[in-house]
Write a protein that holds these residues in place. Sequence first.
Motif, PDB file in Angstrom:
ATOM      1  N   VAL A  44      50.395  36.335  24.066  1.00  0.00           N
ATOM      2  CA  VAL A  44      49.285  36.257  25.014  1.00  0.00           C
ATOM      3  C   VAL A  44      49.792  35.827  26.383  1.00  0.00           C
ATOM      4  O   VAL A  44      50.491  34.818  26.513  1.00  0.00           O
ATOM      5  N   GLN A  45      49.422  36.608  27.398  1.00  0.00           N
ATOM      6  CA  GLN A  45      49.786  36.318  28.778  1.00  0.00           C
ATOM      7  C   GLN A  45      48.524  36.322  29.635  1.00  0.00           C
ATOM      8  O   GLN A  45      47.615  37.120  29.404  1.00  0.00           O
ATOM      9  N   VAL A  46      48.491  35.447  30.636  1.00  0.00           N
ATOM     10  CA  VAL A  46      47.306  35.294  31.480  1.00  0.00           C
ATOM     11  C   VAL A  46      47.710  35.372  32.943  1.00  0.00           C
ATOM     12  O   VAL A  46      48.703  34.755  33.353  1.00  0.00           O
ATOM     13  N   VAL A  47      46.957  36.129  33.715  1.00  0.00           N
ATOM     14  CA  VAL A  47      47.170  36.223  35.166  1.00  0.00           C
ATOM     15  C   VAL A  47      45.847  35.912  35.849  1.00  0.00           C
ATOM     16  O   VAL A  47      44.812  36.509  35.523  1.00  0.00           O
ATOM     17  N   GLU A  79      50.006  32.199  38.008  1.00  0.00           N
ATOM     18  CA  GLU A  79      49.024  32.129  39.082  1.00  0.00           C
ATOM     19  C   GLU A  79      49.322  33.245  40.077  1.00  0.00           C
ATOM     20  O   GLU A  79      50.222  33.138  40.918  1.00  0.00           O
ATOM     21  N   ALA A  80      48.596  34.320  39.970  1.00  0.00           N
ATOM     22  CA  ALA A  80      48.827  35.496  40.808  1.00  0.00           C
ATOM     23  C   ALA A  80      47.578  36.361  40.825  1.00  0.00           C
ATOM     24  O   ALA A  80      46.690  36.214  39.983  1.00  0.00           O
ATOM     25  N   GLU A  81      47.540  37.273  41.784  1.00  0.00           N
ATOM     26  CA  GLU A  81      46.421  38.193  41.926  1.00  0.00           C
ATOM     27  C   GLU A  81      46.790  39.538  41.321  1.00  0.00           C
ATOM     28  O   GLU A  81      47.880  40.067  41.579  1.00  0.00           O
ATOM     29  N   ASN A  88      50.453  54.026  32.210  1.00  0.00           N
ATOM     30  CA  ASN A  88      51.725  53.455  31.746  1.00  0.00           C
ATOM     31  C   ASN A  88      51.573  52.059  31.159  1.00  0.00           C
ATOM     32  O   ASN A  88      52.577  51.417  30.843  1.00  0.00           O
ATOM     33  N   LYS A  89      50.344  51.585  31.061  1.00  0.00           N
ATOM     34  CA  LYS A  89      50.060  50.259  30.517  1.00  0.00           C
ATOM     35  C   LYS A  89      50.855  49.167  31.244  1.00  0.00           C
ATOM     36  O   LYS A  89      51.567  48.364  30.651  1.00  0.00           O
ATOM     37  N   LYS A  90      50.711  49.176  32.558  1.00  0.00           N
ATOM     38  CA  LYS A  90      51.348  48.180  33.407  1.00  0.00           C
ATOM     39  C   LYS A  90      50.329  47.611  34.387  1.00  0.00           C
ATOM     40  O   LYS A  90      49.353  48.275  34.735  1.00  0.00           O
ATOM     41  N   VAL A  91      50.581  46.400  34.833  1.00  0.00           N
ATOM     42  CA  VAL A  91      49.728  45.749  35.818  1.00  0.00           C
ATOM     43  C   VAL A  91      50.616  45.195  36.925  1.00  0.00           C
ATOM     44  O   VAL A  91      51.601  44.501  36.655  1.00  0.00           O
ATOM     45  N   LEU A  92      50.288  45.529  38.167  1.00  0.00           N
ATOM     46  CA  LEU A  92      51.011  45.001  39.317  1.00  0.00           C
ATOM     47  C   LEU A  92      50.312  43.733  39.790  1.00  0.00           C
ATOM     48  O   LEU A  92      49.111  43.733  40.048  1.00  0.00           O
ATOM     49  N   CYS A  93      51.091  42.661  39.896  1.00  0.00           N
ATOM     50  CA  CYS A  93      50.544  41.366  40.302  1.00  0.00           C
ATOM     51  C   CYS A  93      51.266  40.875  41.547  1.00  0.00           C
ATOM     52  O   CYS A  93      52.423  41.230  41.798  1.00  0.00           O
ATOM     53  N   GLN A  94      50.588  40.041  42.289  1.00  0.00           N
ATOM     54  CA  GLN A  94      51.175  39.459  43.485  1.00  0.00           C
ATOM     55  C   GLN A  94      50.830  37.981  43.536  1.00  0.00           C
ATOM     56  O   GLN A  94      49.661  37.607  43.454  1.00  0.00           O
ATOM     57  N   SER A  95      51.853  37.161  43.672  1.00  0.00           N
ATOM     58  CA  SER A  95      51.630  35.722  43.718  1.00  0.00           C
ATOM     59  C   SER A  95      50.831  35.360  44.956  1.00  0.00           C
ATOM     60  O   SER A  95      51.055  35.891  46.042  1.00  0.00           O
ATOM     61  N   GLU A 123      55.723  40.076  44.305  1.00  0.00           N
ATOM     62  CA  GLU A 123      55.146  41.090  43.424  1.00  0.00           C
ATOM     63  C   GLU A 123      55.946  41.210  42.132  1.00  0.00           C
ATOM     64  O   GLU A 123      57.179  41.072  42.132  1.00  0.00           O
ATOM     65  N   PHE A 124      55.253  41.477  41.040  1.00  0.00           N
ATOM     66  CA  PHE A 124      55.920  41.689  39.755  1.00  0.00           C
ATOM     67  C   PHE A 124      55.008  42.519  38.857  1.00  0.00           C
ATOM     68  O   PHE A 124      53.785  42.534  39.027  1.00  0.00           O
ATOM     69  N   PHE A 125      55.638  43.217  37.916  1.00  0.00           N
ATOM     70  CA  PHE A 125      54.909  44.046  36.959  1.00  0.00           C
ATOM     71  C   PHE A 125      54.851  43.343  35.615  1.00  0.00           C
ATOM     72  O   PHE A 125      55.788  42.640  35.209  1.00  0.00           O
ATOM     73  N   LEU A 126      53.748  43.532  34.903  1.00  0.00           N
ATOM     74  CA  LEU A 126      53.610  43.059  33.530  1.00  0.00           C
ATOM     75  C   LEU A 126      53.159  44.222  32.669  1.00  0.00           C
ATOM     76  O   LEU A 126      52.245  44.965  33.041  1.00  0.00           O
TER      77      LEU A 126
END
Length: 580
Positions: free
Chosen positions: A84-87, A131-133, A141-148, A159-162
Amino acid sequence: MKILSFLSRASKAYKDYPAYSKLLVLCTLSSGGLLAYSESGPDTGTAGVETDQKLPKKKRVLVLGTGWAGTSFLKDVDATLYDVQVVSPRNYFAFTPLLPSVTCGTVEARSIVEPIRKMVKKRRGEIQFWEAECVKIDAANKKVLCQSNIDNDLLQKGEFFLEYDYLIIALGAQVNTFNTPGVAENCHFLKEVEDAQKIRRSVIDCFETAVLPGLSEDERRRNLHFVIVGGGPTGIEFAAELHDFFEGDLVKLYPTVKDLVKITVIQSGDHILNMFDGRISSFAEQKFKRDGIEVQTGCRVVSVSDKEIKMKVKSKGEVSSMPHGLVVWSTGVGTRPVVRDLMEQIGQANRHVLATDEWLRVKGCEDAYAIGDCATIDQRKIRDDISSIFKAADKNNSGTLTLEEFRDVIDDIRVRYPQVDLYLQSKHMRDVTYLLKDDQGNDRKEVDIEGFKLSLSHVDSQMKSLPATAQVAAQQGAYLSRCFNRWQQCEENPEGPLRFSGSGHHQFLPFRYKHFGQFAPLGGEQAAAELPGDWVSVGHSTQWLWYSVYASKQVSWRTRFLVVSDWTRRFIFGRDSSRI
């Protein structure tokens, strides 16, 4: 000799694991020396086990958001079964129903928040939090782009992908300005803790400005005119809190301007609190009139500047304006850009909100679920499945349906289509079989497909969208966590209703919202409540019921104690008017 005997027994106990070298014991002898006894390699005659054997990899569950829906899911999900991961852009959960109380110092901001890391630490298994947006969801592709959202030079863009196997979208909603000119620049909102803190400072600023020397009376009146746009629960509760703050505390601190304060509520509908029972709306309007809070219904705001607000009176078509010192905009919610982008990807661009099925699965997006204010359940209409239901019930293929055959599928129908029960309640029918009676109310031994369609033709009229409330979001999060916890069990033994358009049963029971009532604090230690069973309660006793319910619904004993302490402090010492 005793030590050697112990080591021999310990070595024998470890023979079930011959592939590993094991340090069995380190002990200190009476002479001060150390004896190390180890065993490497299997005993003769014992079958070996491959050293690279691994446990099955856990499915990755990515949760976006820590509001009511996301937090409710995290509180109940079994993290030992999943990775389990949370953003979330905020590292805490906020008890949002008390935000109006924060605006006037009735409750402190820190009393209604609980750190997410502290909450997930109590759960079984490990839950990772960032803690990121979330800025983009790549569904294909079942990916989410996040930005701190942390301003730090070390992070560069941050920025990072999950990647995920299952995605839980619980991003909530944003304030809906309806593209009204000047709203974003000149209005306060009340969605986040930061919003409530900003309003609190602005209210004090209005009073401090109004008592400065050199201002005309008109300027003082403008600064002390507080306008609330929106007559829903949030707007009405803020108006009531602001009135109590002034009458109970500020009037003593700013006596020279006590006669210049004015509170106005602007509502586009015919009544405030129009989602409540009519008796509550009427009681609220009468109480506000007694308190001197002006309520202007049937008005639509057309623009807002830094000093005045323009509105159009629907009945007359006239546009009027009024000066203001502070405007709080509380007119509803809209879709966040990241959710809107996902909707365009999956073919939902023509909708106003993300659509899910009754199991909270996002339509057109594999392995994605949406809960809370960001989504709505697109309930299946019974008329679309009439033929399939009739075919499934008509087991002897006679072309007609007997009452006994109908009874065999009644329970599945009621579970799959909740509008059936709502329709029965609205028509005061005690049993589903009443639907098969003829026009005179007599029982029919059997009915054909056309008669069956006619009997159920009005059921879908009771379909209703669920409100965007904390109560709905919390129940959806709890439901979804239960489904994830029972995934493997329900794959083998489905618990859901019969599949009318296929074979077998649905894996899970569909989500069913249970309404526990709603409150509307109206100030002056009075509140209104709409309770299950068409019960309506208003007055001082209802306010104490509100206190007890909101205290019990806090997410931890820490916040429960802090909130009750704040209420007690306010009773004894009043509200704090410091600008902090």
